[in-house]
Design a protein around this motif. Sequence first.
Motif, mmCIF file in Angstrom:
data_model
loop_
_atom_site.group_PDB
_atom_site.id
_atom_site.type_symbol
_atom_site.label_atom_id
_atom_site.label_comp_id
_atom_site.label_asym_id
_atom_site.label_seq_id
_atom_site.Cartn_x
_atom_site.Cartn_y
_atom_site.Cartn_z
ATOM 1 N N MET A 1 30.102 63.667 59.962
ATOM 2 C CA MET A 1 31.104 62.843 59.322
ATOM 3 C C MET A 1 32.464 63.132 59.956
ATOM 4 O O MET A 1 32.941 64.261 59.939
ATOM 5 N N PRO A 2 33.097 62.144 60.551
ATOM 6 C CA PRO A 2 34.421 62.369 61.131
ATOM 7 C C PRO A 2 35.462 62.607 60.030
ATOM 8 O O PRO A 2 35.288 62.191 58.893
ATOM 9 N N TRP A 3 36.522 63.283 60.409
ATOM 10 C CA TRP A 3 37.591 63.591 59.464
ATOM 11 C C TRP A 3 38.727 62.595 59.658
ATOM 12 O O TRP A 3 39.327 62.526 60.725
ATOM 13 N N PRO A 4 39.033 61.814 58.622
ATOM 14 C CA PRO A 4 40.136 60.855 58.736
ATOM 15 C C PRO A 4 41.485 61.576 58.718
ATOM 16 O O PRO A 4 41.564 62.772 58.424
ATOM 17 N N LYS A 5 42.516 60.842 59.033
ATOM 18 C CA LYS A 5 43.882 61.384 59.061
ATOM 19 C C LYS A 5 44.177 62.099 57.743
ATOM 20 O O LYS A 5 43.956 61.570 56.664
ATOM 21 N N GLY A 6 44.667 63.320 57.830
ATOM 22 C CA GLY A 6 45.027 64.084 56.650
ATOM 23 C C GLY A 6 43.900 64.923 56.079
ATOM 24 O O GLY A 6 44.119 65.734 55.194
ATOM 25 N N ARG A 20 46.243 72.092 63.942
ATOM 26 C CA ARG A 20 45.192 71.516 63.119
ATOM 27 C C ARG A 20 44.955 70.054 63.464
ATOM 28 O O ARG A 20 43.817 69.615 63.604
ATOM 29 N N GLU A 21 46.032 69.283 63.639
ATOM 30 C CA GLU A 21 45.880 67.860 63.962
ATOM 31 C C GLU A 21 45.200 67.659 65.307
ATOM 32 O O GLU A 21 44.349 66.797 65.461
ATOM 33 N N LYS A 22 45.576 68.467 66.286
ATOM 34 C CA LYS A 22 44.959 68.366 67.608
ATOM 35 C C LYS A 22 43.494 68.789 67.545
ATOM 36 O O LYS A 22 42.627 68.154 68.150
ATOM 37 N N ALA A 23 43.193 69.840 66.790
ATOM 38 C CA ALA A 23 41.809 70.308 66.657
ATOM 39 C C ALA A 23 40.942 69.243 65.991
ATOM 40 O O ALA A 23 39.799 69.016 66.415
ATOM 41 N N VAL A 24 41.468 68.572 64.977
ATOM 42 C CA VAL A 24 40.712 67.512 64.309
ATOM 43 C C VAL A 24 40.469 66.350 65.262
ATOM 44 O O VAL A 24 39.366 65.800 65.321
ATOM 45 N N GLU A 25 41.488 66.002 66.031
ATOM 46 C CA GLU A 25 41.348 64.913 67.003
ATOM 47 C C GLU A 25 40.227 65.225 68.005
ATOM 48 O O GLU A 25 39.364 64.388 68.280
ATOM 49 N N ILE A 26 40.246 66.426 68.529
ATOM 50 C CA ILE A 26 39.237 66.839 69.503
ATOM 51 C C ILE A 26 37.859 66.938 68.843
ATOM 52 O O ILE A 26 36.860 66.466 69.392
ATOM 53 N N ALA A 27 37.809 67.523 67.654
ATOM 54 C CA ALA A 27 36.537 67.670 66.945
ATOM 55 C C ALA A 27 35.916 66.303 66.638
ATOM 56 O O ALA A 27 34.698 66.141 66.763
ATOM 57 N N ASN A 28 36.733 65.341 66.256
ATOM 58 C CA ASN A 28 36.203 64.001 65.990
ATOM 59 C C ASN A 28 35.595 63.386 67.239
ATOM 60 O O ASN A 28 34.545 62.743 67.182
ATOM 61 N N ALA A 29 36.243 63.579 68.383
ATOM 62 C CA ALA A 29 35.710 63.043 69.635
ATOM 63 C C ALA A 29 34.379 63.716 69.984
ATOM 64 O O ALA A 29 33.422 63.051 70.397
ATOM 65 N N ILE A 30 34.315 65.015 69.794
ATOM 66 C CA ILE A 30 33.079 65.743 70.084
ATOM 67 C C ILE A 30 31.981 65.323 69.108
ATOM 68 O O ILE A 30 30.825 65.155 69.491
ATOM 69 N N LEU A 31 32.351 65.140 67.867
ATOM 70 C CA LEU A 31 31.380 64.736 66.841
ATOM 71 C C LEU A 31 30.762 63.379 67.171
ATOM 72 O O LEU A 31 29.563 63.173 66.971
ATOM 73 N N GLU A 32 31.557 62.475 67.703
ATOM 74 C CA GLU A 32 31.026 61.167 68.109
ATOM 75 C C GLU A 32 29.967 61.314 69.187
ATOM 76 O O GLU A 32 28.978 60.586 69.198
ATOM 77 N N GLU A 33 30.193 62.249 70.111
ATOM 78 C CA GLU A 33 29.268 62.444 71.223
ATOM 79 C C GLU A 33 28.021 63.216 70.816
ATOM 80 O O GLU A 33 26.907 62.816 71.128
ATOM 81 N N SER A 34 28.221 64.338 70.135
ATOM 82 C CA SER A 34 27.088 65.231 69.870
ATOM 83 C C SER A 34 26.469 65.064 68.493
ATOM 84 O O SER A 34 25.287 65.312 68.318
ATOM 85 N N GLY A 35 27.287 64.723 67.505
ATOM 86 C CA GLY A 35 26.776 64.598 66.148
ATOM 87 C C GLY A 35 26.628 65.918 65.422
ATOM 88 O O GLY A 35 26.202 65.958 64.277
ATOM 89 N N ASP A 36 26.980 67.019 66.050
ATOM 90 C CA ASP A 36 26.841 68.353 65.457
ATOM 91 C C ASP A 36 28.192 68.847 64.954
ATOM 92 O O ASP A 36 29.077 69.153 65.756
ATOM 93 N N GLU A 37 28.354 68.914 63.629
ATOM 94 C CA GLU A 37 29.641 69.316 63.046
ATOM 95 C C GLU A 37 30.043 70.729 63.425
ATOM 96 O O GLU A 37 31.209 70.987 63.691
ATOM 97 N N GLY A 38 29.103 71.655 63.432
ATOM 98 C CA GLY A 38 29.418 73.048 63.759
ATOM 99 C C GLY A 38 30.007 73.189 65.152
ATOM 100 O O GLY A 38 31.022 73.866 65.344
#
Length: 64
Positions: A1-6, A20-38
């Motif tokens: 599940m991607p994390w929306p703004k805020g 935190r904002e940059k980490a969320v941005e990067i994590a969302n991009a990775i999540l789209e590719e891999s699907g693995d939240e961890g």
Amino acid sequence: MPWPKGEYPSSYKNLPIPLREKAVEIANAILEESGDEGIAIATGLKRARQLMKKEASAKKDKKK
């Protein structure tokens, strides 16, 4: 599940806001590719720290 703004993973709660904002941005991009939240959470934070360190270093060099 991607994390929306805020919104962000609970492990990011004590991070400075810009990091935190940059980490969320990067994590969302990775999540789209891999699907693995961890993996997305860990890699997002690692890469965000690297980018912030690089930016700080560039600003420091610019002042000299």
